[in-house]
Structures are given as C-alpha cells and as structure tokens.
Write an enzyme that holds these catalytic residues in place. Structure first.
Site: not given
Length: 325
Positions: A168, A265, A295
C-alpha cells in the site's frame, strides 16, 4: 512484462488482462473473500486517525517481540528479523509498512517478515519511518533511504543482494526509494516488491470510480492520505515526482519489479499503468492481478486460497532475486 492472472476455485473465469487502463468496470468480489460484504469502504480519515493511532499503539504493546529493534539515528529505527541459521554474506529485504502514509508501524507486518526470513533464509528489516501529516514528504522517504543505507553497510549483509518492498503506502514508498537510490547511485537493489502500491496522487481527481466496489481504502481515504503526505506547501500540479512515483518521467535503470493488486482495489489502474511503463522503459516486471480482490485482502483473509497464492508469488519473486539471481 509478465502478466499473471491469479485464479483459483470459485474465481470468475474472465481474465483481467482484457481490462483497459483507466476504465472502471463493475466486478463482484471474489467468492473466496467472504468477509468483503461485511467490511467498510472507508477506514482512515482525518476524524478516525487519532483513534486508529491509539489502537495501533495498543496492538504494538500486545505483540510478542519477534525482532531486534535497532535505532539507526534520532528519527529512524528498524526491526530486524534473522533466520535461525544465518549464512555468511546474507541477502536482505528492506520492508516498508503501509497505512496511507499516516498510520502503522514497523511491527505490524511481523508475521510476514518472520515468514520471509525463515522461508528464504534471508535477513528482513522493517522500517519505522516518520508519518504524515506531522512529517510530510520528503521525511518518510528519506527515513527509508537512511534505513537502506544502514542495511547495506551492515556486516554479514551482501549489499549487492538487497530487495526493497512494501504494501500500500509502503509499496509507494518502496517504488520511490528505488527511484531515489537510482538518482543517488550509492546502492543498487535487485528487486522492488510492490503490493498494491500507492503511486499516483492524480487518482484523487478521478470521478469515474464507484466506491461500492471498494473496501478499506476509498477515494476519501486516498484524498486524505495524499493531502497529508504532500503537505500544505505542495500546490496542485507541482507534485515532486519522488513523492508520487507515477509522475516520474524516466523509469529506465530501475531494478526488476513485482507488482500485485486486485481488480477491486482503488490502486488497480495506477498499478497496471506503472507496470506497463516499467516494461516500456526496459525494466523486467511481473504484474500479478487478482480478480475480485479488495485492498489488503491478503492480510484480512489470509487463509483464503487466493491470499496464500498471492503471498507465495511474492516469496517466489524474492527467492529468485535474492537466492538465485
């Protein structure tokens, strides 16, 4: 570029390789990810951040120590995970945690770091970097570079066999770190391992994204994360390329990349675009796309077959780069 479509039992048969860049297509969540329908679309906001930081601190206090914590300088510390039988001149992975640039700590991925260290017989170092908005760009990136230099200079570490990676926001910082290391020319890494990386602030301006297909990281969270990281002094359109790697013009000369992301995502399109640009720049890259995955799915639903396959694909990329390169 090698493109891998991650499939498995119950996975929709349509390959995402036919999906066009910068086009949002309504897609159901992968049936293996059963928690998806119960998860929130948004977690991190300006309002929730203080409470989330308290919870992070409490979680850190409750964890069993599984690594040596080393202070690198006044601003940076690292968590060092060593395998049981450390070989001379060992390869290493520098790992950068996620959290939208505003949350998280070096201990949050301890399970993953320990697994990598033991399975691949390498040293894994997780960085405790300063967080935005208190410390906007370039402080977090410079902290990661400080940790990289420290790692490369450690006795028992082979400085020619260091990979960098993150998830991320940590994946975005890892991509930026690869660019910064190329600019400074002091350390040459062998792989950038980028799990659903946060690469492009311009995603915050998109209006074609349906938040109903997202989980945990929404457009609202993304706007808050980028605003916090870029800081008040960065005018729109004047974003430093090292702050948002997708803005960097010349991607040539970078280490090979493994990029993994789900189709549900928010970062899917920017990650696919970055992988294509790496390929066009002559950088060997593998794009691992998971149909219907949201995600951070691999951490939330770690026992799902597609989550285990996602982690194993990362292990394979690391093993090839560090142990067989």
């Amino acid at each position: 570029m090698t493109r891998v479509s991650a499939t498995g039992p119950g996975t929709p048969g349509t390959s995402p390789s036919t999906r066009q860049e910068n086009t949002v297509v309504e897609q159901p969540f992968n049936p293996q990810l059963r928690a998806a329908r119960f998860l929130p679309r948004t977690v991190i906001t300006a309002l929730t951040l203080p409470a989330l930081r308290v919870l992070t601190k409490l979680a850190r206090m409750a964890r069993r120590p599984d690594a040596q914590v080393v202070s690198v300088d006044a601003d940076v510390s690292v968590h060092v995970f060593r395998p049981a039988s450390l070989r001379p001149s060992a390869p290493a992975l520098l790992w950068i945690h996620g959290g939208g640039m505003v949350l998280g700590d070096a201990a949050q991925d301890s399970g993953f770091c320990r697994t990598v260290a033991d399975l691949l017989n390498i040293v894994v170092v997780s960085v405790e970097y300063r967080l935005a908005p208190e410390h906007p760009f370039p402080a977090p990136l410079e902290d990661c570079y400080t940790a990289l230099r420290w790692l490369a200079g450690q006795p028992g570490i082979d400085p020619t066999r260091i990979a960098i990676g993150g998830a991320s926001a940590g994946g975005g910082l890892a991509a930026a770190l690869a660019l910064l290391a190329k600019e400074r020319g002091e350390i040459r890494t062998v792989l950038q391992l980028l799990s659903y990386p946060m690469l492009d602030d311009r995603t915050t301006t998109r209006t074609d994204i349906d938040p109903r297909r997202l989980r945990l990281w929404s457009p609202a969270s993304n706007r808050f994360g980028w605003r916090s990281y870029l800081g008040p002094d960065v005018a729109e359109g004047n974003v430093p390329p090292l702050a948002a790697p997708a803005r960097y013009d010349d991607l040539s000369g970078l280490p090979p990349a493994w990029i993994g992301v789900g189709t549900n995502d928010l970062f899917h399109d920017e990650d696919v675009t970055y992988a294509r640009r790496l390929q066009q720049a002559g950088v060997a890259s593998t794009l691992y796309v998971v149909p219907g995955a949201y995600h951070n799915f691999d951490s939330i639903e770690a026992k799902a077959a597609i989550s285990r396959a996602f982690v194993m694909a990362q292990m394979t990329a690391l093993d090839e780069a560090l142990n067989h390169g």
